[in-house]
Design a protein around this motif. Structure first.
Motif, PDB file in Angstrom:
ATOM      1  N   ALA A 285       0.838  -1.207   0.000  1.00 24.97           N
ATOM      2  CA  ALA A 285       0.000   0.000   0.000  1.00 24.97           C
ATOM      3  C   ALA A 285       0.868   1.250   0.000  1.00 24.97           C
ATOM      4  CB  ALA A 285      -0.930  -0.009   1.207  1.00 24.97           C
ATOM      5  N   ALA A 286       1.973   1.225   0.759  1.00 32.32           N
ATOM      6  CA  ALA A 286       2.889   2.367   0.778  1.00 32.32           C
ATOM      7  C   ALA A 286       3.514   2.585  -0.602  1.00 32.32           C
ATOM      8  CB  ALA A 286       3.971   2.154   1.835  1.00 32.32           C
ATOM      9  N   ARG A 287       3.850   1.486  -1.300  1.00 32.68           N
ATOM     10  CA  ARG A 287       4.406   1.603  -2.652  1.00 32.68           C
ATOM     11  C   ARG A 287       3.383   2.229  -3.608  1.00 32.68           C
ATOM     12  NH1 ARG A 287       6.323  -4.096  -2.088  1.00 32.68           N
ATOM     13  NH2 ARG A 287       8.464  -4.023  -1.306  1.00 32.68           N
ATOM     14  N   VAL A 288       2.132   1.800  -3.474  1.00 31.45           N
ATOM     15  CA  VAL A 288       1.069   2.369  -4.317  1.00 31.45           C
ATOM     16  C   VAL A 288       0.924   3.861  -4.037  1.00 31.45           C
ATOM     17  CG1 VAL A 288      -1.426   2.358  -4.723  1.00 31.45           C
ATOM     18  CG2 VAL A 288      -0.183   0.193  -4.576  1.00 31.45           C
ATOM     19  N   ALA A 289       0.956   4.239  -2.771  1.00 31.91           N
ATOM     20  CA  ALA A 289       0.843   5.656  -2.417  1.00 31.91           C
ATOM     21  C   ALA A 289       1.988   6.463  -3.009  1.00 31.91           C
ATOM     22  CB  ALA A 289       0.808   5.810  -0.901  1.00 31.91           C
ATOM     23  N   ARG A 290       3.203   5.927  -2.945  1.00 33.83           N
ATOM     24  CA  ARG A 290       4.355   6.631  -3.517  1.00 33.83           C
ATOM     25  C   ARG A 290       4.227   6.734  -5.038  1.00 33.83           C
ATOM     26  NH1 ARG A 290       7.366   3.671   0.457  1.00 33.83           N
ATOM     27  NH2 ARG A 290       7.981   2.119  -1.100  1.00 33.83           N
ATOM     28  N   HIS A 291       3.698   5.679  -5.666  1.00 36.88           N
ATOM     29  CA  HIS A 291       3.492   5.705  -7.118  1.00 36.88           C
ATOM     30  C   HIS A 291       2.502   6.810  -7.498  1.00 36.88           C
ATOM     31  CE1 HIS A 291       2.521   4.358 -11.201  1.00 36.88           C
ATOM     32  NE2 HIS A 291       1.244   4.447 -10.848  1.00 36.88           N
ATOM     33  N   LEU A 292       1.385   6.900  -6.787  1.00 34.06           N
ATOM     34  CA  LEU A 292       0.390   7.929  -7.093  1.00 34.06           C
ATOM     35  C   LEU A 292       0.953   9.326  -6.866  1.00 34.06           C
ATOM     36  CD1 LEU A 292      -2.848   6.364  -5.531  1.00 34.06           C
ATOM     37  CD2 LEU A 292      -2.146   6.357  -7.937  1.00 34.06           C
ATOM     38  N   THR A 293       1.802   9.462  -5.841  1.00 36.10           N
ATOM     39  CA  THR A 293       2.409  10.751  -5.551  1.00 36.10           C
ATOM     40  C   THR A 293       3.405  11.143  -6.648  1.00 36.10           C
ATOM     41  OG1 THR A 293       2.133  10.409  -3.176  1.00 36.10           O
ATOM     42  CG2 THR A 293       3.759  12.039  -3.851  1.00 36.10           C
ATOM     43  N   LYS A 294       4.235  10.185  -7.060  1.00 33.47           N
ATOM     44  CA  LYS A 294       5.216  10.462  -8.115  1.00 33.47           C
ATOM     45  C   LYS A 294       4.536  10.848  -9.421  1.00 33.47           C
ATOM     46  CE  LYS A 294       9.251   8.460 -10.426  1.00 33.47           C
ATOM     47  NZ  LYS A 294      10.124   7.250 -10.539  1.00 33.47           N
ATOM     48  N   ALA A 295       3.364  10.255  -9.678  1.00 30.64           N
ATOM     49  CA  ALA A 295       2.614  10.564 -10.899  1.00 30.64           C
ATOM     50  C   ALA A 295       1.911  11.916 -10.820  1.00 30.64           C
ATOM     51  CB  ALA A 295       1.584   9.466 -11.165  1.00 30.64           C
ATOM     52  N   GLY A 296       1.923  12.532  -9.642  1.00 30.54           N
ATOM     53  CA  GLY A 296       1.247  13.819  -9.493  1.00 30.54           C
ATOM     54  C   GLY A 296      -0.223  13.710  -9.169  1.00 30.54           C
ATOM     55  N   TYR A 297      -0.702  12.491  -8.896  1.00 24.68           N
ATOM     56  CA  TYR A 297      -2.120  12.288  -8.615  1.00 24.68           C
ATOM     57  C   TYR A 297      -2.472  12.521  -7.151  1.00 24.68           C
ATOM     58  CZ  TYR A 297      -1.959   9.603 -13.019  1.00 24.68           C
ATOM     59  OH  TYR A 297      -1.771   9.201 -14.313  1.00 24.68           O
ATOM     60  N   ALA A 298      -1.505  12.341  -6.259  1.00 24.68           N
ATOM     61  CA  ALA A 298      -1.808  12.343  -4.831  1.00 24.68           C
ATOM     62  C   ALA A 298      -0.648  12.928  -4.039  1.00 24.68           C
ATOM     63  CB  ALA A 298      -2.107  10.913  -4.366  1.00 24.68           C
ATOM     64  N   ASP A 299      -0.905  13.136  -2.768  1.00 24.89           N
ATOM     65  CA  ASP A 299       0.136  13.524  -1.823  1.00 24.89           C
ATOM     66  C   ASP A 299      -0.153  12.786  -0.528  1.00 24.89           C
ATOM     67  OD1 ASP A 299       2.350  14.713  -0.752  1.00 24.89           O
ATOM     68  OD2 ASP A 299       1.595  16.769  -0.884  1.00 24.89           O
ATOM     69  N   TYR A 300       0.840  12.724   0.354  1.00 25.59           N
ATOM     70  CA  TYR A 300       0.629  12.038   1.621  1.00 25.59           C
ATOM     71  C   TYR A 300       1.407  12.742   2.722  1.00 25.59           C
ATOM     72  CZ  TYR A 300       5.178   9.750   0.711  1.00 25.59           C
ATOM     73  OH  TYR A 300       6.492   9.487   0.444  1.00 25.59           O
TER      74      TYR A 300
END
Length: 218
Positions: A56-71
């Protein structure tokens, strides 16, 4: 995610990378989920997407790197939370604006997420209408449930009560408003509001009212 799970450490997530193409179908589905719930902590994200917290942490980092999300870590005792950027919100297709979680809203948001997880587990065919959709349908004024569950032709109001109970007369009016609109009204409540709700149900004999404890992790 929480300490020791292999997730990111520190405060905010990494800055988004350069704009990429449209999201993949699995990304779009996840963006929609996050938009509907407004924000999701890493431990609950793992249960929503049925994986371990490291993944789940990897998915969150992927979404953040893509510019879709932040955490970021909102409270020291909490895992990191994930929310959408303006770009992620736009690509989610929901029309909901981006919103980072507020400290005062964390307990309620976590409780609503838990309720959605439990209902998805117990009634996988049920439809979930998130609270943000309810606000869009009914407006910001008035009494609205935290979500609506659609089961067949029935619509059940979902109300999460995790704080101090309302004044009894006000709570009775809120319940009666929901009962007039929905086939059932399901309250998920902590002990103090739950005791008040059970007393009101005994006094007014409301067959539509269902009272349950706020669920925790399985």
């Amino acid at each position: 995610c929480s300490q020791g799970s292999g997730g990111p450490s520190g405060g905010q997530g990494a800055r988004p990378g350069p704009p990429l193409g449209p999201p993949e179908p699995w990304e779009h589905e996840l963006l929609r989920l996050i938009a509907e719930q407004a924000a999701i902590p890493f431990d609950q994200l793992a249960r929503f997407i049925v994986c371990g917290e490291v993944q789940a942490a990897r998915v969150a980092r992927h979404l953040t790197k893509a510019g879709y999300a932040d955490y970021g870590r909102i409270l020291s005792a909490e895992p990191h939370w994930l929310w959408l950027t303006a770009r992620g919100s736009r690509l989610s297709g929901t029309g909901f604006p981006a919103r980072s979680p507020r400290v005062g809203a964390i307990a309620r948001m976590r409780a609503v997420n838990e309720v959605r997880l439990q209902i998805a587990r117990r009634a996988p065919g049920a439809g979930w209408v998130c609270g943000r959709s309810v606000v869009r349908e009914q407006g910001k004024r008035g009494r609205r449930p935290n979500a609506v569950v659609e089961i067949g032709r029935e619509r059940h109001a979902i109300v999460v009560k995790h704080g101090v109970p309302h004044e009894e007369g006000r709570e009775r009016e809120i319940i009666e408003t929901h009962m007039a609109r929905y086939d059932a009204v399901i309250y998920f409540a902590n002990p103090a509001p739950r005791a008040q709700l059970e007393r009101l149900k005994r006094e007014y004999h409301w067959p539509k009212l269902v009272i349950r404890a706020i669920p925790g992790p399985p």
